[in-house]
Design a protein around this motif. Structure first.
Motif, PDB file in Angstrom:
ATOM      1  N   ASP A   1       0.826  -1.210   0.000  1.00 25.79           N
ATOM      2  CA  ASP A   1       0.000   0.000   0.000  1.00 25.79           C
ATOM      3  C   ASP A   1       0.859   1.260   0.000  1.00 25.79           C
ATOM      4  O   ASP A   1       0.475   2.281  -0.565  1.00 25.79           O
ATOM      5  CB  ASP A   1      -0.945   0.003   1.203  1.00 25.79           C
ATOM      6  CG  ASP A   1      -2.077  -1.000   1.041  1.00 25.79           C
ATOM      7  OD1 ASP A   1      -2.260  -1.542  -0.065  1.00 25.79           O
ATOM      8  OD2 ASP A   1      -2.783  -1.246   2.031  1.00 25.79           O
ATOM      9  N   TYR A   2       2.022   1.192   0.628  1.00 28.91           N
ATOM     10  CA  TYR A   2       2.938   2.328   0.638  1.00 28.91           C
ATOM     11  C   TYR A   2       3.404   2.646  -0.790  1.00 28.91           C
ATOM     12  O   TYR A   2       3.297   3.778  -1.248  1.00 28.91           O
ATOM     13  CB  TYR A   2       4.137   2.011   1.533  1.00 28.91           C
ATOM     14  CG  TYR A   2       5.223   3.056   1.536  1.00 28.91           C
ATOM     15  CD1 TYR A   2       5.107   4.195   2.319  1.00 28.91           C
ATOM     16  CD2 TYR A   2       6.376   2.898   0.775  1.00 28.91           C
ATOM     17  CE1 TYR A   2       6.104   5.156   2.339  1.00 28.91           C
ATOM     18  CE2 TYR A   2       7.384   3.849   0.788  1.00 28.91           C
ATOM     19  CZ  TYR A   2       7.246   4.979   1.569  1.00 28.91           C
ATOM     20  OH  TYR A   2       8.231   5.924   1.591  1.00 28.91           O
ATOM     21  N   TYR A   3       3.894   1.622  -1.478  1.00 28.15           N
ATOM     22  CA  TYR A   3       4.409   1.848  -2.832  1.00 28.15           C
ATOM     23  C   TYR A   3       3.298   2.115  -3.843  1.00 28.15           C
ATOM     24  O   TYR A   3       3.505   2.833  -4.818  1.00 28.15           O
ATOM     25  CB  TYR A   3       5.295   0.683  -3.266  1.00 28.15           C
ATOM     26  CG  TYR A   3       6.586   0.653  -2.481  1.00 28.15           C
ATOM     27  CD1 TYR A   3       7.564   1.610  -2.698  1.00 28.15           C
ATOM     28  CD2 TYR A   3       6.800  -0.306  -1.500  1.00 28.15           C
ATOM     29  CE1 TYR A   3       8.731   1.617  -1.958  1.00 28.15           C
ATOM     30  CE2 TYR A   3       7.968  -0.315  -0.755  1.00 28.15           C
ATOM     31  CZ  TYR A   3       8.930   0.641  -0.991  1.00 28.15           C
ATOM     32  OH  TYR A   3      10.088   0.657  -0.244  1.00 28.15           O
ATOM     33  N   GLY A   4       2.091   1.581  -3.590  1.00 36.13           N
ATOM     34  CA  GLY A   4       0.967   1.801  -4.488  1.00 36.13           C
ATOM     35  C   GLY A   4       0.074   2.956  -4.082  1.00 36.13           C
ATOM     36  O   GLY A   4      -0.925   3.229  -4.737  1.00 36.13           O
ATOM     37  N   CYS A   5       0.423   3.629  -2.973  1.00 34.61           N
ATOM     38  CA  CYS A   5      -0.379   4.734  -2.444  1.00 34.61           C
ATOM     39  C   CYS A   5      -1.844   4.334  -2.270  1.00 34.61           C
ATOM     40  O   CYS A   5      -2.768   5.046  -2.663  1.00 34.61           O
ATOM     41  CB  CYS A   5      -0.247   5.979  -3.313  1.00 34.61           C
ATOM     42  SG  CYS A   5       1.336   6.819  -3.090  1.00 34.61           S
ATOM     43  N   ARG A   6      -2.045   3.164  -1.653  1.00 35.62           N
ATOM     44  CA  ARG A   6      -3.390   2.695  -1.322  1.00 35.62           C
ATOM     45  C   ARG A   6      -3.559   2.779   0.192  1.00 35.62           C
ATOM     46  O   ARG A   6      -2.627   2.534   0.946  1.00 35.62           O
ATOM     47  CB  ARG A   6      -3.583   1.261  -1.797  1.00 35.62           C
ATOM     48  CG  ARG A   6      -3.579   1.133  -3.321  1.00 35.62           C
ATOM     49  CD  ARG A   6      -3.828  -0.295  -3.748  1.00 35.62           C
ATOM     50  NE  ARG A   6      -2.853  -1.226  -3.192  1.00 35.62           N
ATOM     51  CZ  ARG A   6      -1.700  -1.572  -3.771  1.00 35.62           C
ATOM     52  NH1 ARG A   6      -1.369  -1.029  -4.929  1.00 35.62           N
ATOM     53  NH2 ARG A   6      -0.888  -2.432  -3.202  1.00 35.62           N
ATOM     54  N   SER A   7      -4.764   3.084   0.622  1.00 31.74           N
ATOM     55  CA  SER A   7      -4.983   3.319   2.051  1.00 31.74           C
ATOM     56  C   SER A   7      -5.906   2.287   2.688  1.00 31.74           C
ATOM     57  O   SER A   7      -6.975   2.608   3.161  1.00 31.74           O
ATOM     58  CB  SER A   7      -5.548   4.720   2.269  1.00 31.74           C
ATOM     59  OG  SER A   7      -6.796   4.829   1.615  1.00 31.74           O
ATOM     60  N   SER A   8      -5.467   1.042   2.736  1.00 35.36           N
ATOM     61  CA  SER A   8      -6.298   0.007   3.345  1.00 35.36           C
ATOM     62  C   SER A   8      -5.919  -0.244   4.806  1.00 35.36           C
ATOM     63  O   SER A   8      -6.485  -1.121   5.447  1.00 35.36           O
ATOM     64  CB  SER A   8      -6.174  -1.298   2.554  1.00 35.36           C
ATOM     65  OG  SER A   8      -4.847  -1.772   2.603  1.00 35.36           O
TER      66      SER A   8
ATOM     67  N   PHE B   1       3.786   4.829   6.428  1.00 30.75           N
ATOM     68  CA  PHE B   1       2.709   5.785   6.648  1.00 30.75           C
ATOM     69  C   PHE B   1       2.486   6.598   5.378  1.00 30.75           C
ATOM     70  O   PHE B   1       3.445   6.967   4.700  1.00 30.75           O
ATOM     71  CB  PHE B   1       3.065   6.743   7.794  1.00 30.75           C
ATOM     72  CG  PHE B   1       3.427   6.034   9.056  1.00 30.75           C
ATOM     73  CD1 PHE B   1       2.442   5.570   9.914  1.00 30.75           C
ATOM     74  CD2 PHE B   1       4.757   5.821   9.381  1.00 30.75           C
ATOM     75  CE1 PHE B   1       2.777   4.904  11.085  1.00 30.75           C
ATOM     76  CE2 PHE B   1       5.098   5.154  10.546  1.00 30.75           C
ATOM     77  CZ  PHE B   1       4.107   4.689  11.400  1.00 30.75           C
ATOM     78  N   ILE B   2       1.224   6.883   5.087  1.00 33.57           N
ATOM     79  CA  ILE B   2       0.888   7.737   3.950  1.00 33.57           C
ATOM     80  C   ILE B   2      -0.214   8.714   4.359  1.00 33.57           C
ATOM     81  O   ILE B   2      -0.906   8.502   5.344  1.00 33.57           O
ATOM     82  CB  ILE B   2       0.410   6.927   2.719  1.00 33.57           C
ATOM     83  CG1 ILE B   2      -0.939   6.246   2.989  1.00 33.57           C
ATOM     84  CG2 ILE B   2       1.464   5.918   2.275  1.00 33.57           C
ATOM     85  CD1 ILE B   2      -1.602   5.660   1.753  1.00 33.57           C
ATOM     86  N   CYS B   3      -0.362   9.772   3.579  1.00 39.57           N
ATOM     87  CA  CYS B   3      -1.554  10.625   3.640  1.00 39.57           C
ATOM     88  C   CYS B   3      -2.422  10.165   2.475  1.00 39.57           C
ATOM     89  O   CYS B   3      -1.967  10.142   1.328  1.00 39.57           O
ATOM     90  CB  CYS B   3      -1.203  12.101   3.489  1.00 39.57           C
ATOM     91  SG  CYS B   3      -2.676  13.165   3.457  1.00 39.57           S
ATOM     92  N   SER B   4      -3.665   9.787   2.768  1.00 37.55           N
ATOM     93  CA  SER B   4      -4.535   9.247   1.720  1.00 37.55           C
ATOM     94  C   SER B   4      -5.450  10.298   1.097  1.00 37.55           C
ATOM     95  O   SER B   4      -6.258   9.971   0.234  1.00 37.55           O
ATOM     96  CB  SER B   4      -5.386   8.105   2.285  1.00 37.55           C
ATOM     97  OG  SER B   4      -6.316   8.597   3.225  1.00 37.55           O
ATOM     98  N   LEU B   5      -5.348  11.543   1.512  1.00 37.95           N
ATOM     99  CA  LEU B   5      -6.261  12.577   1.019  1.00 37.95           C
ATOM    100  C   LEU B   5      -5.719  13.280  -0.222  1.00 37.95           C
ATOM    101  O   LEU B   5      -4.528  13.596  -0.317  1.00 37.95           O
ATOM    102  CB  LEU B   5      -6.516  13.613   2.116  1.00 37.95           C
ATOM    103  CG  LEU B   5      -7.151  13.069   3.402  1.00 37.95           C
ATOM    104  CD1 LEU B   5      -7.360  14.207   4.397  1.00 37.95           C
ATOM    105  CD2 LEU B   5      -8.452  12.350   3.120  1.00 37.95           C
ATOM    106  N   ASN B   6      -6.604  13.530  -1.163  1.00 45.70           N
ATOM    107  CA  ASN B   6      -6.344  14.400  -2.324  1.00 45.70           C
ATOM    108  C   ASN B   6      -5.083  14.053  -3.106  1.00 45.70           C
ATOM    109  O   ASN B   6      -4.411  14.941  -3.620  1.00 45.70           O
ATOM    110  CB  ASN B   6      -6.271  15.860  -1.876  1.00 45.70           C
ATOM    111  CG  ASN B   6      -7.514  16.293  -1.144  1.00 45.70           C
ATOM    112  OD1 ASN B   6      -8.618  15.974  -1.578  1.00 45.70           O
ATOM    113  ND2 ASN B   6      -7.357  16.981  -0.033  1.00 45.70           N
TER     114      ASN B   6
ATOM    115  N   CYS C   1      -0.294  11.242  -1.200  1.00 49.14           N
ATOM    116  CA  CYS C   1       0.735  10.198  -1.181  1.00 49.14           C
ATOM    117  C   CYS C   1       1.536  10.209  -2.484  1.00 49.14           C
ATOM    118  O   CYS C   1       2.764  10.172  -2.465  1.00 49.14           O
ATOM    119  CB  CYS C   1       0.096   8.822  -0.964  1.00 49.14           C
ATOM    120  SG  CYS C   1       1.268   7.451  -1.013  1.00 49.14           S
ATOM    121  N   GLY C   2       0.832  10.286  -3.598  1.00 45.13           N
ATOM    122  CA  GLY C   2       1.499  10.325  -4.901  1.00 45.13           C
ATOM    123  C   GLY C   2       2.375  11.543  -5.102  1.00 45.13           C
ATOM    124  O   GLY C   2       3.294  11.541  -5.919  1.00 45.13           O
ATOM    125  N   MET C   3       2.117  12.587  -4.310  1.00 41.67           N
ATOM    126  CA  MET C   3       2.931  13.801  -4.375  1.00 41.67           C
ATOM    127  C   MET C   3       4.043  13.786  -3.323  1.00 41.67           C
ATOM    128  O   MET C   3       4.674  14.814  -3.083  1.00 41.67           O
ATOM    129  CB  MET C   3       2.046  15.032  -4.187  1.00 41.67           C
ATOM    130  CG  MET C   3       1.096  15.262  -5.353  1.00 41.67           C
ATOM    131  SD  MET C   3       0.147  16.796  -5.187  1.00 41.67           S
ATOM    132  CE  MET C   3      -1.255  16.260  -4.231  1.00 41.67           C
TER     133      MET C   3
END
Length: 119
Positions: free
Chosen positions: A73-80, A100-105, A108-110
């Motif tokens: 999920d980290y590398y794919g920017c998925r928030s499960s 850890f990622i931010c899943s909003l807007n 994560c991809g940025m």
């Protein structure tokens, strides 16, 4: 009967020793205030973390969140994973790599994601 009482005393002593060890370990844990922003991964570089340390994420909850995820999920920017959104989140590190990622807007991809290795 004396044999049974000795076993109980031994169990109590071992339990007390375990409690002391856990308290000493908790006292050694450090709290790290995270700069939770874009390019957050650079914040963790060069820092040493231990399992049991606490990451303190402070951010504007109307703009961001924190999601604890696995490597995929980290590398794919998925928030499960487990999502936090209080704006003042305290997360205890487990042994190994913590993601850890931010899943909003699309954040994560940025680059609003971070991998922290705890020894």
């Amino acid at each position: 009967m004396a044999r049974g009482r000795g076993s109980a005393a031994l169990c109590l002593a071992l339990g007390a020793l375990l409690a002391v060890c856990l308290l000493v370990g908790a006292a050694d844990a450090a709290t790290h205030r995270v700069d939770w922003s874009f390019n957050a991964d650079s914040w963790s570089r060069g820092k040493n973390f231990r399992a049991g340390d606490v990451l303190e994420f402070n951010y504007d909850p109307t703009l961001h969140n924190v999601v604890a995820v696995d490597a995929g999920d980290y590398y794919g920017c998925r928030s499960s994973g487990t999502a936090y959104g209080s704006g003042s989140d305290r997360i205890t590190l487990g042994s190994g790599i913590n993601y850890f990622i931010c899943s909003l807007n699309g954040h994560c991809g940025m680059g609003m994601k971070m991998a922290v290795t705890a020894n």
